[in-house]
Design an enzyme around this catalytic site. Structure first.
Site, PDB file in Angstrom:
ATOM      1  CG  HIS A   1     -14.244  63.841  67.329  1.00 18.59           C
ATOM      2  ND1 HIS A   1     -14.086  64.770  68.331  1.00 18.59           N
ATOM      3  CD2 HIS A   1     -13.043  63.815  66.678  1.00 18.59           C
ATOM      4  CE1 HIS A   1     -12.868  65.267  68.297  1.00 18.59           C
ATOM      5  NE2 HIS A   1     -12.219  64.709  67.296  1.00 18.59           N
ATOM      6  CD  GLU A   2     -12.044  61.543  63.672  1.00 19.41           C
ATOM      7  OE1 GLU A   2     -11.568  62.350  62.841  1.00 19.41           O
ATOM      8  OE2 GLU A   2     -11.547  61.385  64.801  1.00 19.41           O
TER       9      GLU A   2
END
Length: 465
Positions: A148-149
């Site tokens: 996600h990051e």
């Protein structure tokens, strides 16, 4: 994803121009206040100073914006030796995302569970996670969060978030200076003002300065509402595409939502986290909640349905997104046409698999690392600064006693916690065994003991010879 990158660059340029206008207006007002006898000249000089400040601020944001954000959150850099599994996962996702440069990895000494990414330049980015996140997620869940990051870096969301955060922080500081300057000006005598001093005592000038002084918090509030919540859905979709295991991120979000609080977080950096720590448990559905993130339960619902569908693709995610939110899609037609569908992969058989050899373990032990073996066979490696007496095994979730580690024998036969400084001329930090406090030792600290403010545990400090 080139459309997303172009949009985020355009948003960053908009913030840059907005901050330029505001900075020049603020400094021009201050200049007019100092030159009450010739307010036009004062405003021009103030505007020139404002342009100079804006140029300096922009350069600082571009070259050191990520360092400032990491410093605000008291993050510490991670090496492959200190957290090999975390480093391995970040390296995997970097390759999957096709990034040219490996992001730096940082960890926040907090029991809360959260993470964020930062960085303005593609060649200098960072992913930051809390210690609680690493300890409480299994490999699939941690991989989902890292993906996600990594997606925020790939989509260049971090360009806008990091730049805007630094700029807003400077504007807030300048408005506070103006407000305090007005108070001090009013406390002066009238004679000094007649001689050409600061004219903050004039009612009109006071009104103008007060209006500008409240612009910063209002701007920050508008900033919260203008940050598109779609960016989190976009990052979730990209993460599911990178890992091919959507339920991993869904399970991680479920855990993070319950324990997302992080110490030392500010209003400027809070929107950068995967779950906004300032709205933990709040009603994010409410229009007036002020949250910069969509409700976690909606994100989990989409990811869970994507997992059960058996195929991972941006098109499938978009269909579920439109069904769940009853709104338009996330991706353009061009992006969807270039995307391919992939089968959902199987769950990892080993949550954390060790790849280090016994020789490497010996080297780590000689450098001060504590290697503890759990009943399930997993080796847990703790850095020298970790003084906890018990740790939770990431694989079987059992507590493992770190017996005899981080202690030294005392004269009365008992055990005493000890921290051995590596360099007394630099800042050093380490967590207390209670997990609720972090000791910060400055270069000037020469004490024999340090006491935890939470549990009152005494730690003896030893210095290099």
């Amino acid at each position: 994803m080139w459309e997303l990158i172009r949009i985020n660059k355009r948003k960053s340029l908009f913030v840059l121009i907005l901050m330029f206008i505001l900075m020049v207006s603020l400094s021009g007002t201050i200049g007019a206040g100092f030159y009450s006898f010739d307010w036009v000249k004062g405003m021009l000089w103030g505007a020139l100073i404002g342009i100079l400040l804006w140029a300096i601020q922009s350069a600082v944001a571009y070259f050191a914006g990520d360092d400032i954000v990491l410093h605000f959150n008291m993050a510490v850099v991670v090496t492959p030796e200190s957290y090999p599994q975390l480093y391995n996962i970040v390296e995997e996702m970097k390759i999957a995302a096709g990034l040219a440069v490996m992001p730096e990895i940082y960890i926040i000494e907090s029991t809360g569970m959260n993470a964020f990414a930062t960085g303005i330049r593609p060649e200098k980015t960072a992913i930051c996670v809390t210690r609680g996140l690493v300890e409480n997620l299994d490999r699939d869940e941690l991989q989902g969060v890292i993906a996600h990051e990594m997606s925020h870096i790939l989509n260049r969301d971090v360009l806008f978030m990091t730049f805007a955060g630094v700029m807003l922080g400077t504007i807030t500081m300048l408005s506070n200076i103006m407000l305090r300057g007005t108070v001090f000006a009013n406390s002066g005598n009238r004679r000094s003002r007649k001689k050409g001093g600061f004219s903050g005592g004039h009612p009109v000038m006071i009104l103008i300065i007060l209006l500008f002084a409240i612009v910063a918090p209002v701007l920050a509030r508008i900033f919260y509402f203008t940050i598109s919540k779609k960016r989190e859905y976009l990052a979730d979709a990209s993460a599911a595409r990178l890992t091919r295991y959507p339920i991993g991120l869904a399970s991680a979000l479920q855990k993070i939502a319950k324990h997302s609080s992080v110490d030392f977080v500010s209003k400027i950096t809070a929107p950068m986290f995967i779950v906004n720590p300032q709205f933990a448990g709040a009603d994010e559905d409410s229009v007036f909640s002020g949250s910069t993130h969509p409700p976690v339960y909606k994100r989990i619902a989409i990811l869970t349905q994507l997992q059960h569908g058996g195929k991972v693709s941006l098109e499938n995610y978009q269909k579920l997104y439109e069904k769940e939110l009853s709104t338009s899609g996330l991706f353009s037609k061009t992006t969807l046409e270039s995307d391919k569908s992939e089968a959902v992969r199987a769950e990892s058989t080993g949550k954390f698999t060790e790849s280090r050899t016994d020789v490497a373990d010996v080297i780590l032990a000689n450098t001060g690392f504590k290697i503890v073996t759990c009943e399930c066979g997993l080796k847990i490696k703790l850095p020298p600064s970790d003084l906890r007496m018990k740790v939770v095994c990431p694989r079987c979730r059992k507590e493992v006693s770190v017996s005899g580690q981080s202690t030294a024998a005392t004269e009365n036969g008992g055990d005493e916690l000890v921290f051995r400084r590596k360099n007394k001329n630099s800042w050093e930090s380490f967590p207390c065994q209670c997990g609720k406090f972090t000791f910060q030792l400055s270069p000037l600290f020469r004490g024999t003991y340090a006491v935890c403010k939470r549990c009152k545990t005494k730690v003896r400090i030893e210095y290099p010879e």
